[in-house]
Design an enzyme around this catalytic site. Structure first.
Site, PDB file in Angstrom:
ATOM      1  CE1 TYR A 119      -8.427  -4.083   2.250  1.00  0.00           C
ATOM      2  CE2 TYR A 119      -8.841  -2.828   4.352  1.00  0.00           C
ATOM      3  CZ  TYR A 119      -8.091  -3.830   3.643  1.00  0.00           C
ATOM      4  OH  TYR A 119      -7.005  -4.710   4.177  1.00  0.00           O
ATOM      5  NE  ARG A 120      -4.435  -1.216   4.321  1.00  0.00           N
ATOM      6  CZ  ARG A 120      -3.889  -1.851   5.093  1.00  0.00           C
ATOM      7  NH1 ARG A 120      -4.442  -3.130   5.434  1.00  0.00           N
ATOM      8  NH2 ARG A 120      -2.604  -1.569   5.693  1.00  0.00           N
ATOM      9  CG  HIS A 178       2.949  -7.235  -2.620  1.00  0.00           C
ATOM     10  ND1 HIS A 178       1.916  -7.178  -2.037  1.00  0.00           N
ATOM     11  CD2 HIS A 178       3.961  -6.706  -1.797  1.00  0.00           C
ATOM     12  CE1 HIS A 178       2.043  -6.764  -0.754  1.00  0.00           C
ATOM     13  NE2 HIS A 178       3.392  -6.540  -0.636  1.00  0.00           N
ATOM     14  CG  ASP A 213      -2.168 -12.469   5.704  1.00  0.00           C
ATOM     15  OD1 ASP A 213      -2.554 -13.450   5.336  1.00  0.00           O
ATOM     16  OD2 ASP A 213      -3.022 -11.173   5.137  1.00  0.00           O
ATOM     17  CE1 TYR A 257      -3.588  -2.014   0.128  1.00  0.00           C
ATOM     18  CE2 TYR A 257      -3.084  -3.094   1.964  1.00  0.00           C
ATOM     19  CZ  TYR A 257      -3.955  -3.157   0.950  1.00  0.00           C
ATOM     20  OH  TYR A 257      -4.872  -4.113   0.894  1.00  0.00           O
TER      21      TYR A 257
END
Ligand code: ADP
Length: 560
Positions: free
Chosen positions: A503-504, A422, A170, A108
């Protein structure tokens, strides 16, 4: 190492001169000490690092150029007063501050600021105390730098595991506070982190200190008369027990936002349920996703499924075990037949459902019977306990995660491709077979068009699923980076066209996603801008976060 003040940063924020920058950094260094301030003045400082050794300068999973989202400097306050002093100086210059807690925020944007040249405020380095673990009330109160691993270690060291568990995401290296502010999820019954918070302490852009919920009610012993500063005063005794307090519930406006710097957070811990059993249901065919999701909905709604379970695509599990080259010499996306082969080799399904049972044995047995029975309607579905699977199985990892034991094993799927990095694409879906199939089809098609394998998981909340698409790319391949960026931008529009929102998100697409939340002439964004300009008149806190820009910035100039 730290740089002396006076060195020239590679990036300056808009409208800040080098002279102003230098005097700003000099003042901060005077009270923080040189050890707590670093100016990013050389390219050698821009190092992607690793998960275990994270960087604070930029996004290590850069989908744009490596130094596109770059800090001018990093400062680590030691306490509330330090933050207040920095905020005061920043107000004088309209200097953008980007607060982070641990700064991993993997997929993110990491610790990187949206506005190049911002000062990254490393809140976690020095402010990392577990202030309270309350057994009777089953909660904790933490500072920004407390990671999931830290809290787990605390419970182990204090022999509290028989009383309290925590919920972990995670990977165990993130901060409880930062993850909760981003509204992240975990996988126990307490998986919705935001739902489980109670009480926040926030430094407002003016430098004032706010406590929310019951924290607004002072301690009747009047600690200020004992000479205690507000931040050191005890909390109201119900602040970590009842999150809402009285009047407008403002906690939410400090999440995914840019209205304050959070210095303390109350979080509920889960009472040890008195028994635990994880399991895996393998689901053989791609199209079985539809039936599986329809089976899950009533089970989750009634809480027969007690935790946040996940339906993982075969390649997510395959990637945790080994890189793509271990399965195929192909660089293009794998075909359905190839996926079936991998599933066969790993003794898994095309989809794999990971859940857990909580409570004493009779409770677990009863629920297990209901769940097994429901999934047996899928032809070929198989049920496993961890001991039925190989030593390195994903179920053995999830076995820990779903009981709140932090792990780092899930890091490995990033190595699916060489120089793997990623981005997460995370739309929300109904817990309905048809919706899941459609969202999967839309995302898979675009992944394949971008030349990438679809890798993803559905995490199942109370009434919705966070569909987490893991866009893995080779960060040393400029063409592939362009494709990954194209992919996420295209997916946002495709999903909005289907009524799905995220959502984010990553820094690079915050504006685009905010643009999709545009019901009734974008009143949601406009209202947020009104709040932003009122609360932060000089636009100093995280400008651009979630697509919310203060009036000092012309947001048209920031479109990516
Ligand atoms: P993690 O702990 O998971 O690595 P970060 O520390 O990177 O997460 O925080 C994620 C995001 O949450 C940041 O980019 C920032 O927007 C917000 N955030 C984190 N800590 C704070 C804080 N103390 N005050 C305000 N916002 C914060």
């Amino acid at each position: 190492g730290s740089r002396p003040h006076g060195s020239t940063p590679l990036a300056l924020p808009p409208k800040v001169t080098i002279e102003d920058f230098n005097s700003f950094i000099q003042s901060i260094t005077e009270f923080l000490g040189a050890d707590n301030v670093e100016v990013i003045s050389t390219k050698e400082q821009i190092d992607d690092g690793t998960y275990m050794k994270p960087t604070y300068t930029h996004d290590p999973h850069h989908v744009m150029e490596q130094d596109y989202f770059l800090a001018s400097a990093i400062a680590a306050p030691r306490n509330v007063a330090d933050v207040q002093a920095i905020v005061k100086l920043a107000n004088d210059l309209s200097f953008p501050l980007w607060p982070i807690s641990i700064g991993r925020n993997s997929g993110y944007g990491g610790a990187a600021p949206r506005v190049r040249g911002s000062l990254v405020l490393n809140m976690g380095k020095n402010m990392n105390k577990i202030l309270e673990v309350n057994v009777e009330g089953a909660y904790c109160l933490v500072e920004p730098g407390v990671t999931y691993k830290d809290m787990y270690d605390y419970l182990v060291e204090h022999n509290l595991q028989d009383k309290l568990w925590l919920d972990v995401p995670d990977l165990g290296g993130g901060s409880i506070l930062g993850n909760t502010l981003e509204r992240g999820v975990g996988y126990t019954p307490y998986g919705d982190h935001w739902m489980m918070h109670s009480g926040m302490e926030v430094i407002l852009p003016t430098g004032e200190l706010l406590r929310t919920g019951m924290g607004a009610l002072p301690d009747p012993r009047r600690p200020e008369t004992m000479g205690l500063k507000p931040e050191d005063q005890p909390w109201n005794k119900t602040a970590q027990l009842f999150p809402y307090g009285f009047g407008p519930y403002i906690d939410g406006i400090f999440t995914q936002s840019n209205l304050g710097i959070v210095t303390k957070l109350g979080m509920w811990l889960m009472p040890n349920p008195g028994g635990y059993q994880s399991y895996l249901v393998t689901i053989p065919r791609e199209e079985d996703l539809k039936q599986a999701v329809d089976i899950i909905r009533p089970l989750r709604l009634t809480m027969a499924l007690q935790n946040v379970p996940t339906i993982r695509h075969i390649l997510l599990d395959a990637a945790v075990m080994a890189p793509k080259t271990a399965y195929s010499s192909k660089t293009e996306p794998l075909s359905g037949e190839e996926l079936d082969e991998i599933a066969k080799k790993l003794n898994l399904g095309r989809w794999n459902f990971y859940g857990a049972l909580y409570g004493p044995e009779p409770v677990r047995n009863a629920l297990c019977g209901v769940i097994k029975d429901a999934f047996s309607a899928i032809p070929g579905a198989r049920f496993f306990f961890p001991e039925d699977t190989p030593k390195d199985s994903v179920l053995r990892i999830r076995h820990k995660t779903m009981q709140g034991i932090p792990t780092y094993d899930e890091l490995k799927w990033i190595d699916w491709l060489p120089n793997g990095a990623h981005l997460f694409f995370s739309p929300i879906a109904k817990v309905a077979g048809e919706d899941a199939m459609l969202q999967y089809a839309v995302t898979k098609k675009r992944c394949n068009e971008a030349g990438l394998d679809f890798i993803g998981t559905f995490t199942i909340g109370m009434r919705e699923m966070h569909h987490i698409v893991c866009i893995v790319f080779n960060k040393k391949d400029p063409e592939q980076k362009k494709k990954a960026h194209w992919l996420i931008k295209t997916l946002i529009d495709d999903c909005a066209a289907n009524g799905w929102g995220e959502y984010r998100t990553h820094l690079a697409v915050m504006d685009q996603i905010m643009g999709t939340y545009n019901w009734n002439k974008s009143i949601f964004l406009k209202f947020n801008e009104v709040i932003k300009n009122a609360v932060d008149p000089n636009g100093i806190i995280a400008p651009g976060k979630s697509g919310i820009w203060p009036r000092q910035y012309n947001k048209d100039e920031w479109v990516l």
